[in-house]
Enzyme design. Structure first.
Site, PDB file in Angstrom:
ATOM      1  N   LYS A  38      18.905 -22.194   6.430  1.00  0.00           N
ATOM      2  CA  LYS A  38      20.053 -21.624   7.140  1.00  0.00           C
ATOM      3  C   LYS A  38      20.505 -20.439   6.293  1.00  0.00           C
ATOM      4  O   LYS A  38      21.396 -20.565   5.449  1.00  0.00           O
ATOM      5  CB  LYS A  38      21.166 -22.665   7.273  1.00  0.00           C
ATOM      6  N   GLU A 116      17.007 -21.499  10.790  1.00  0.00           N
ATOM      7  CA  GLU A 116      18.039 -21.535  11.832  1.00  0.00           C
ATOM      8  C   GLU A 116      18.971 -20.336  11.696  1.00  0.00           C
ATOM      9  O   GLU A 116      19.549 -20.094  10.641  1.00  0.00           O
ATOM     10  CB  GLU A 116      18.854 -22.822  11.743  1.00  0.00           C
TER      11      GLU A 116
END
Length: 234
Positions: A38, A116
């Protein structure tokens, strides 16, 4: 660079992290060493170990091995607001080079890095950095997570067009059930299959448990698509 995939969504709050964690579980279950990433995360909280983000921690928990948090989430931001605004207010410069270096570190011990994004595809990361810049730099395809709720058709079609217009490869899309009261779910999924310019790689039904490992069973087509995209390593 090694292999990976960029996970984006039709909006914020549509379950990108849950689907990413489910994909990590599915890949690892068949022996693909997959780790999550992330790069930029808003809404972090201070802990004894430093700033931490729940989404990044979820990806770490479902990753193969124990990757360093700083590599999973090189840019943790405190405020739960648009990342380019949060970074500006905190005096943080989001650097593509730093993100790329973290990706390389994760790739050293992984067959596939599941990256992500934050928010939807067109959510800016800085005055000069967009989500597409990350996917292009990593040279990885994109999977679009479609939050199954009223309005998803418009959001999905527009997002798919934007991904392709930005010169990125749309590997496929995954439907994620987020509204148990949604009407005509099957008809909406059929329309998405007909209208989106990429294959459906799975549909995760709504569940109160939100068990990523169990949901991974619905993503066999996504695992197959990544295996086909990266035959040498997968």
């Amino acid at each position: 660079m090694k292999h990976g995939v960029f996970i984006t969504g039709t909006d914020t709050g549509i379950g990108k992290t849950f689907v990413s964690a489910s994909l990590l579980s599915a890949l690892n279950a068949v022996g693909r060493r997959a780790v999550g990433m992330k790069p930029v995360a808003s809404g972090c909280v201070m802990t004894p170990r430093g700033l931490r983000n729940d989404d990044a921690e979820t990806l770490l928990d479902h990753s193969d091995g124990v990757p360093a948090y700083a590599s999973v989430n090189p840019f943790p931001l405190r405020e739960a607001i648009a990342p380019h605004i949060a970074a500006c207010e905190e005096g943080v410069e989001i650097s593509l080079e730093t993100i790329a270096n973290a990706f390389e570190k994760l790739s050293e011990s992984a067959d596939c890095v599941v990256v992500e994004g934050v928010g939807g595809w067109c959510a800016p990361l800085s005055d000069s950095l967009m989500q597409s810049d990350i996917a292009k730099t990593f040279r990885v395809p994109v999977i679009l997570v479609v939050g199954l709720r009223l309005g998803c058709l418009n959001h999905a079609i527009l997002s798919a067009r934007a991904i392709q217009a930005d010169g990125c490869e749309l590997l496929g899309w995954i439907g994620n059930g987020i509204d148990p009261a949604m009407q005509r779910v099957r008809e909406n999924i059929d329309t998405l299959r007909e209208r989106l310019p990429a294959l459906c790689l799975g549909v995760v039904p709504f569940s109160k448990e939100r068990d990523a490992r169990r949901a991974g069973a619905h993503l066999r087509d996504a695992v197959t698509a990544l295996s086909d995209a990266y035959p040498p390593a997968l």
